[in-house]
Design an enzyme around this catalytic site. Structure first.
Site, PDB file in Angstrom:
ATOM      1  N   GLU A   1      -0.492   4.063   1.339  1.00 52.07           N
ATOM      2  CA  GLU A   1       0.955   4.003   1.136  1.00 52.07           C
ATOM      3  C   GLU A   1       1.368   4.865  -0.060  1.00 52.07           C
ATOM      4  O   GLU A   1       2.046   4.414  -0.978  1.00 52.07           O
ATOM      5  CB  GLU A   1       1.425   2.550   0.974  1.00 52.07           C
TER       6      GLU A   1
ATOM      7  N   ASN B   1       1.382   1.455  -3.019  1.00 52.62           N
ATOM      8  CA  ASN B   1       2.808   1.247  -2.754  1.00 52.62           C
ATOM      9  C   ASN B   1       3.664   2.287  -3.482  1.00 52.62           C
ATOM     10  O   ASN B   1       4.613   1.957  -4.184  1.00 52.62           O
ATOM     11  CB  ASN B   1       3.222  -0.176  -3.148  1.00 52.62           C
TER      12      ASN B   1
ATOM     13  N   ASP C   1      -5.899  -0.800   3.790  1.00 49.52           N
ATOM     14  CA  ASP C   1      -4.979  -1.903   4.044  1.00 49.52           C
ATOM     15  C   ASP C   1      -4.876  -2.108   5.551  1.00 49.52           C
ATOM     16  O   ASP C   1      -4.255  -1.314   6.249  1.00 49.52           O
ATOM     17  CB  ASP C   1      -3.613  -1.561   3.440  1.00 49.52           C
TER      18      ASP C   1
END
Length: 231
Positions: free
Chosen positions: A35, A9, A148
Site C-alpha cells: 500500500e 499505508n 497483507d
C-alpha cells in the site's frame, strides 16, 4: 537472510513518520512494503535509494492507490511486476523477486470492502495467486509469499471473531481460501511457531483499540512446506 514485511499505508506518510530511520536500524536484508500509494516518479531519491539498499516498485495505474515495493541489500536475479493478469496487475498488487534459493512474492491482497462489494474480485485474485505459486512450485522454485493478505484465517487471528463473522477479512469464503492455500503445501510461518492468541498486525484507528490490543492478524509470511527448514 533477514526478511521483513510492512503495510505502510502510504510510503510518503511513512517517510514523514520515520520510515527511513526504521529501515536503517532494521538490519533487514529485504523489506517488502505494501500500500505504497505512490509511484517512484513522485518520490525523492532518499526513498528510492536509501543507503545500502536498492528498491523495486510496482505501482497501480490509479494514482494514490495500492502499490507494492521491495528494498533489498541482495541483488535479485530477476524482478517481475505482477502475475501476468491485467485485471490484477493494473492495481499494483504483486512484485516478485527471484533470489538464488527462493522466489519472494510481495503481495497486497484486495480488501473485500463493506457489503462485500469486491469479494468476487478478491477471490479471483486469491485463486490466481494460488495458481501462480503452483506454477513456480512445478518449476522447482522455493517460494516465500509475504504481505497483507487482508484475511484473518482462524478465530485466534482476531480479538473479536464472533462480532466480525460477516465483516470483510473474516468472511467464510476468504477463510476457506486461506485453508485451501495452506493445504496446497504452504506453511504460515508465524503460526507454525506461535500457537497462542493475542498476536495481531492491524488495529483500527478508533480510540483505545491499539492500547487494548483489539486487533487482527492479516499479514503473513508463507513458504512452501519443503522450505520451512530454512526459516
Amino acid at each position: 537472510m533477514r526478511l521483513m514485511s510492512w503495510n505502510v499505508n502510504g510510503v510518503r506518510a511513512a517517510q514523514r513518520n520515520g520510515f527511513l530511520g526504521w529501515l536503517s536500524n532494521s538490519d533487514a536484508d529485504v523489506v517488502a512494503i505494501q500500500e505504497t500509494k505512490a509511484s517512484p516518479d513522485q518520490l525523492d531519491q532518499s526513498l528510492i535509494s536509501p543507503p545500502g539498499y536498492r528498491s523495486f516498485w510496482h505501482s497501480a495505474e490509479k494514482a494514490g492507490y495500492s502499490g507494492v515495493a521491495v528494498y533489498t541489500r541482495v541483488d535479485p536475479l530477476q524482478v517481475t511486476e505482477g502475475i501476468g493478469a491485467a485485471e490484477f496487475d493494473r492495481e499494483g498488487r504483486v512484485l516478485q523477486l527471484e533470489f538464488r534459493d527462493f522466489v519472494l512474492i510481495n503481495a497486497y491482497f484486495p480488501n473485500s470492502q463493506r457489503e462485500h462489494a469486491r469479494l468476487p474480485y478478491k477471490l479471483a485474485f486469491c485463486d490466481a495467486m494460488l495458481k501462480h505459486c503452483a506454477r513456480l512450485g512445478k518449476k522447482g522454485k522455493n517460494v516465500v509469499i509475504c504481505g497483507d493478505f487482508n484475511i484473518a484465517h482462524e478465530e485466534i487471528d482476531l480479538k473479536n471473531p464472533k462480532s466480525n463473522r460477516d465483516n470483510a477479512g473474516f468472511l467464510p469464503e476468504e477463510r476457506a481460501w486461506m485453508t485451501k492455500f495452506l493445504a496446497a503445501g504452504h506453511a504460515d510461518v508465524f503460526r507454525e511457531r506461535e500457537p497462542g492468541p493475542g498476536h495481531y498486525t492491524w488495529w483500527s484507528y478508533r480510540p483505545g483499540v491499539r492500547e487494548k490490543n483489539v486487533g487482527w492478524r492479516i499479514d503473513y509470511h508463507v513458504v512452501n512446506r519443503d522450505f520451512t527448514d530454512r526459516v
